[in-house]
Write an enzyme that holds these catalytic residues in place. Structure first.
Site, PDB file in Angstrom:
ATOM      1  N   GLU A  82       0.736  -1.144   0.167  1.00  0.00           N
ATOM      2  CA  GLU A  82      -0.031  -0.503  -0.078  1.00  0.00           C
ATOM      3  C   GLU A  82       0.774   1.420   0.822  1.00  0.00           C
ATOM      4  O   GLU A  82       1.432   1.304   1.081  1.00  0.00           O
ATOM      5  CB  GLU A  82      -0.777  -0.057   1.221  1.00  0.00           C
ATOM      6  CG  GLU A  82      -1.956   0.707   1.839  1.00  0.00           C
ATOM      7  CD  GLU A  82      -2.632   1.111   2.537  1.00  0.00           C
ATOM      8  OE1 GLU A  82      -3.100   2.342   3.014  1.00  0.00           O
ATOM      9  OE2 GLU A  82      -2.520   0.586   3.466  1.00  0.00           O
ATOM     10  N   ASP A 102      -3.176  10.258   9.462  1.00  0.00           N
ATOM     11  CA  ASP A 102      -1.551  10.204   9.634  1.00  0.00           C
ATOM     12  C   ASP A 102      -0.997   9.987  11.175  1.00  0.00           C
ATOM     13  O   ASP A 102      -1.207  11.235  11.264  1.00  0.00           O
ATOM     14  CB  ASP A 102      -0.795  10.279   8.686  1.00  0.00           C
ATOM     15  CG  ASP A 102      -1.289   9.769   7.630  1.00  0.00           C
ATOM     16  OD1 ASP A 102      -2.413   7.860   6.996  1.00  0.00           O
ATOM     17  OD2 ASP A 102      -1.220  10.151   6.329  1.00  0.00           O
TER      18      ASP A 102
END
Length: 261
Positions: A50, A61
């Protein structure tokens, strides 16, 4: 269509407990190193790669991945290089590659152009962390046109009706968010992950892959006891940051031990 991602998941489950999906930011810390790192993790047990697209405002994130993305951007990374990275990795290994990209980045390039470029370099699909199926009509149509997987996120707070919509719209797997909050390795993957995977299975999901909070081989093993895949990001990015390509390869190998019966 034949989904590269679904084939990889099913093959790994037939051979052992299940697949390991490894996340790395494309272009971190530079293009050449990111290519080498992706090849290294694939050769050390990662079944699906990914690639994250570095973005200036990565709201999902955690600090490790945010810092890596900022480094890539400071070093001049731009979206065109994403496709170069994927093409170079695919020239060396055959594992499926999906992209995780915030929807604004896709819109800036153009949804159809992005899909065509991704398909042309051998990419398998797209993870869209901030796009919900209700607003994904254009992407669903374009991904069908280019035979690309579309991977939507499911969270513990989602209703059963929402989980059903996510399952029906997804192809490849459903990204099963194990904790509420940002990405990052944690000592214990939340119990909510097991409950959410069970709920997804209850509405027809065949491939629920758990991410956010997985950092050890033991956690990979635990997750693969109730889900169809385990996704690891921050632990790999931290290894690449601190020790380079050799270190991230070793980390992948340690994580992959959790996929064995």
């Amino acid at each position: 269509m034949v989904s590269q991602v679904e084939q990889a998941i099913d093959r790994a489950r037939a051979e052992r407990r299940g697949p390991l999906i490894g996340y790395l930011p494309a272009g971190f810390p530079d293009v050449d190193t990111s290519v080498a790192a992706a090849v290294a993790i694939a050769r050390n047990g990662v079944d699906i790669i990914e690639f994250g697209v570095p973005y200036s405002d990565p709201v999902m994130d955690g600090p490790v991945i945010q810092a890596a993305c900022q480094t890539a951007l400071r070093n001049g990374f731009h979206t065109n290089q994403l496709f170069e990275v994927i093409e170079r990795v695919r020239a060396e290994i055959e594992v499926p590659i999906v992209v995780m990209g915030y929807w604004n980045l896709i819109l800036q390039r153009g949804v159809e152009r992005f899909a065509a470029d991704l398909k042309s370099v051998g990419g398998a699909g797209l993870v869209t962390p901030d796009l919900i199926p209700d607003e994904a009509g254009e992407w669903i149509a374009v991904s069908d046109k280019y035979d690309l997987d579309r991977i939507f996120l499911a969270a513990p707070t989602s209703s059963d009706e929402r989980l059903r919509k996510i399952t029906e719209a997804s192809r490849g797997f459903v990204y099963t968010v194990s904790t509420m909050g940002i990405t990052g390795a944690r000592a214990d993957v939340d119990r909510a992950a097991r409950v959410l995977a069970d709920r997804l299975h209850g509405v027809g999901c065949e491939r629920a892959c758990v991410g956010i909070g997985i950092s050890t081989g033991d956690q990979v093993r635990d997750v693969l006891g109730y889900a169809e895949g385990a996704i690891v990001g921050s632990a790999l990015v931290r290894s690449l940051t601190e020790g380079g390509v050799d270190a991230v390869g070793r980390t992948a190998a340690d994580l992959a031990k959790g996929t064995l019966n």
